[in-house]
Design a protein around this motif. Structure first.
Motif, PDB file in Angstrom:
ATOM      1  N   ASP A 366      -4.374  -0.870  -5.586  1.00  0.00           N
ATOM      2  CA  ASP A 366      -3.438  -1.366  -6.600  1.00  0.00           C
ATOM      3  C   ASP A 366      -3.001  -0.210  -7.473  1.00  0.00           C
ATOM      4  O   ASP A 366      -3.830   0.414  -8.138  1.00  0.00           O
ATOM      5  N   CYS A 368       0.597   1.202 -10.047  1.00  0.00           N
ATOM      6  CA  CYS A 368       1.837   0.777 -10.695  1.00  0.00           C
ATOM      7  C   CYS A 368       2.563   2.014 -11.220  1.00  0.00           C
ATOM      8  O   CYS A 368       1.941   2.875 -11.853  1.00  0.00           O
ATOM      9  N   GLY A 396       3.964  -5.999  -2.973  1.00  0.00           N
ATOM     10  CA  GLY A 396       3.896  -5.666  -4.390  1.00  0.00           C
ATOM     11  C   GLY A 396       4.829  -6.462  -5.256  1.00  0.00           C
ATOM     12  O   GLY A 396       5.806  -7.047  -4.797  1.00  0.00           O
ATOM     13  N   ASN A 402       4.676  -2.494  -9.432  1.00  0.00           N
ATOM     14  CA  ASN A 402       3.265  -2.650  -9.069  1.00  0.00           C
ATOM     15  C   ASN A 402       3.155  -3.004  -7.591  1.00  0.00           C
ATOM     16  O   ASN A 402       3.843  -3.890  -7.129  1.00  0.00           O
ATOM     17  N   PHE A 403       2.339  -2.253  -6.822  1.00  0.00           N
ATOM     18  CA  PHE A 403       2.174  -2.651  -5.429  1.00  0.00           C
ATOM     19  C   PHE A 403       0.765  -2.392  -4.918  1.00  0.00           C
ATOM     20  O   PHE A 403      -0.007  -1.647  -5.529  1.00  0.00           O
ATOM     21  N   HIS A 404       0.450  -3.030  -3.816  1.00  0.00           N
ATOM     22  CA  HIS A 404      -0.868  -2.943  -3.204  1.00  0.00           C
ATOM     23  C   HIS A 404      -0.739  -2.494  -1.758  1.00  0.00           C
ATOM     24  O   HIS A 404       0.187  -2.900  -1.058  1.00  0.00           O
TER      25      HIS A 404
END
Lengths: 483, 483
Positions: A366, A368, A396, A402-404
């Motif tokens: 995670d 951002c 995300g 924000n991304f995963h």
């Protein structure tokens, strides 16, 4: 009892070092003191209960506490904390165990405070758009309770987490771009400090929508991950359920085109409720797992909340923007069933990722960054994944930057485990180099303590450390996390 | 120099008590040390400069500092703070002096840090919707700077305050119901602590829209009123300038009807940008002062931001609601000139109130309660004003439950001064009894310290006090305020 005593022994011997008057205390007394507070069935030292409370949904290994207590009210939480404080026992608050950074592991043993018995919705004030909940109430339970009021609580991290756990970890998720995160939606907290003191961060029972009365204690405890106190009650903002909702899916020729569309949608002032990015690998996984057939390309899942009329306009503007950026035609999810299927697919991304490699485990990273940095970091990250032979579909909350990466790995392949570890560190440092953060919503927990120091620098870390020492001088609250 | 030396003497003698190695330091050395940091024209001990920096726009009497310094960069702020720390001299940050609770008075003498020379807009990131400003930049200066970007910063407390001063006091105002207060709109702060340490609350140069990396230091300093550190830089969220704006005025048969309309408008999900209440006395004062002719009744000033099409709908829904609650027909302000006149009248409410009794002074109280409690508290407060022969027109940000009585009083009439004092205490206690706060936006400053203790209770006050002692162990930062 005896085996519990043996497990607790190291802490007692620590106490002995610090406080000679405590020497006569045997472990039996500690557990028995707990029982005198919250009843025979309010204390467990059973192996399986301890195992259940020693891990969350991450790959961090289970670190069971020595004992689990199940208080029924704030007075019991306070009394239990006082016993822990007297005996120098670590305190680990536990909501639903749905965290992703190892936040509930009992690194130094100690006492897990499971708050699941405190599960009442206490006050709904419809005209004031607020509600107060005990710590065991989950977000789905609250929204189900609210069904007939026309109100809802929109913060949605995916899991059916407890609302006070969500406050403790400053949860956000898919709706945050429009409704904010827990930071913006908690009005007041009741917190028990390590020494048992009960604190109401905005004053007992207060619920003005706005206040500048003294320091913002509410937002000091929101996101403190159980390291400053145990959250035992939260007063939350509510919102009117939107009159109408539509969802859509749109695919793009490149990551850049998807992100540019997002920026233009926000610039146009479209009050978009959800705007989720899935890369080609992730959409492929979702297609396979959820029997969908979206093009295998960078994709946005979108949702609009509003009146029928305003939705028409929001959608029209959004379609113009995506089309100008090379996006394909929208695939609509107008009825509730199709919409539910769409978002279920998004929320099932975890399982979809896992299904790419049966028998493997998943670990969700995670980060951002500012919106404009998203295309670069995603493209570089995808190259990194390929170079290092790693499976990491990307999803995300693109409206927040924000991304995963959902890392799917064989936990028995030590080489792969190491490559994943190095990859996630590189990803976090890439985010830091782009003026972002190593965690937009999962938290620091166990895994990102070193990265936090890099991100903050000595000035801010010094302040954080001193706040911790002030509120928890004996380092009993969830020790080994965050700092 | 000598007279400055004499004024600073008490503090130096305090230092002498605490630190014998400092005995040889003369005052001349302190001022000369300041000059060596920020130049000959960066230090003033002149009477008029000190007077200008000893008061804000409240009725609290002027408490001039011993010396005013005008640093040009954060390094100078840090160096000056170190000198103050060495000599035990109070530090009072100063933006524009537009506060309303006596926050800048030098109660214990000391050094005023005027930040007006640090007035650069540092970075505008259009695609990321953020900007970084030095502490001397005011909100109007920023919005003028942003004019060609299509972006704006909406938090608007009325006065043209400095943005870092607004961060320090957690300012809000008329737009907060839609865009939030400073709490929701500050992404990062650069802060100088009492010992000169420079801290970046979210890590140096970072500006993700969302972060859960460690404790929320940003919102610890937002609203700390200069008692924890000097804010020397702020990174702020920006918004797209709305495509269309319309304003309207609507009068109501009762306070209840106006507040009910507000609740229904919010429940209907109308994304109203401003919804301001003015009681009959206030609208009468505004009519007279600004040559308007609105009915002398409880009144709402409303503003809608959006696209042409969405405005039509917002307005239609709002009109239906106000009409159902007995509101009169809307009086429109469609063109920019009429709109500007309308909001100027609202922002001139202070002067309009003053004009009710020429030669008098004004004191603006500020409380905030849950929406449903507004009608009761306003009706009771109006009765209290009449019973106690006081002039106190009421205006408020009714969408947030926040309102002000603008007390107009003869400062030479000690009986009236005392009646006003007792009235404002009763008003604050009424707000506390209704689960509200003694201050929704003006802050605690000098005047509300005792009320803050009542509002928070011993638990939260203990935490606030311990945070203050941790970050400012010698109580040098704006001493005598908030706590």
């Amino acid at each position: 009892m005896l085996s519990a005593a043996r497990r607790l022994l190291p802490h007692v011997s620590r106490v002995v070092q610090h406080s000679s008057v405590r020497q006569e205390h045997s472990l039996k007394e500690v557990v028995s003191a707990f029982r005198s507070v919250c009843g025979e069935d309010g204390v467990s030292t059973g192996e399986s209960v301890r195992q259940q409370h020693g891990k969350d949904e991450s790959v961090h290994r289970c670190r069971p506490p020595d004992v689990v207590v199940f208080p029924r009210c704030v007075e019991e939480v306070s009394a239990l904390a006082k016993i822990c404080n007297r005996h120098n026992l670590p305190i680990i608050p536990f909501g639903t165990g749905t965290g992703l950074e190892g936040g509930v592991g009992a690194l130094k043993g100690g006492v897990c405070f499971s708050l699941r018995k405190m599960d009442k919705v206490l006050d709904v004030h419809q005209e004031d758009f607020d509600v107060t909940v005990e710590p065991g109430v989950t977000r789905k339970a609250l929204n189900s309770y609210l069904r007939d009021t026309g109100l809802w609580f929109p913060v949605d991290p995916g899991a059916d987490a407890s609302l006070c756990g969500m406050a403790a970890t400053s949860a956000s998720g898919t709706n945050a771009v429009h409704y904010g995160t827990m930071r913006e939606n908690v009005l007041n907290l009741e917190v028990v400090l390590a020494d048992g003191t009960i604190v109401h961060t905005a004053g007992k029972g207060r619920r003005p929508r706005k206040s500048v009365a003294g320091y913002n204690l509410t937002n000091l405890f929101v996101g403190s991950e159980g390291t400053l106190g145990i959250i035992t009650k939260a007063t939350l903002r509510l919102y009117g359920i939107p009159e109408a909702v539509v969802s859509a899916v749109c695919s793009f020729p490149s990551v850049q085109a998807a992100v540019d569309s997002t920026v233009h949608i926000l610039q146009a002032g479209v009050p978009i409720a959800r705007i989720e990015f899935l890369d080609d690998v992730m959409i492929d996984a979702c297609n396979k797992f959820s029997s969908l057939s979206y093009p295998v390309m960078p994709t946005l899942f979108l949702e609009f909340h509003g009146t029928e009329n305003s939705l028409n306009e929001q959608v029209r503007t959004t379609e113009e923007i995506t089309s100008a950026n090379g996006g394909a035609d929208f695939q609509w999810a107008l009825d509730e069933e199709t919409r539910a299927r769409l978002w279920k697919a998004r929320h099932d991304a975890w399982y979809a990722g896992l299904a790419l490699r049966p028998g493997c485990k998943a670990y969700a990273t995670d980060v951002c960054v500012p919106l404009s940095r998203l295309p670069n970091i995603i493209v570089e990250t995808k190259e990194d994944l390929i170079q290092n032979r790693l499976t990491g579909p990307i999803a995300g909350h693109v409206g927040d930057g924000n991304f995963h990466c959902l890392m799917v790995l064989d936990p028995d392949d030590s080489d792969e485990v190491q490559r994943v570890h190095l990859f996630t560190e590189r990803l976090a440092r890439r985010a830091l180099a782009l003026e972002g953060t190593c965690t937009g919503e999962h938290g620091v927990g166990l895994g990102k303590r070193a990265l936090l120091r890099e991100e903050m620098g000595p000035g801010a870390m010094g302040v954080m450390q001193s706040l911790k020492e002030t509120l928890d001088p004996r380092n009993l609250m969830n020790p080994g996390k965050v700092l």
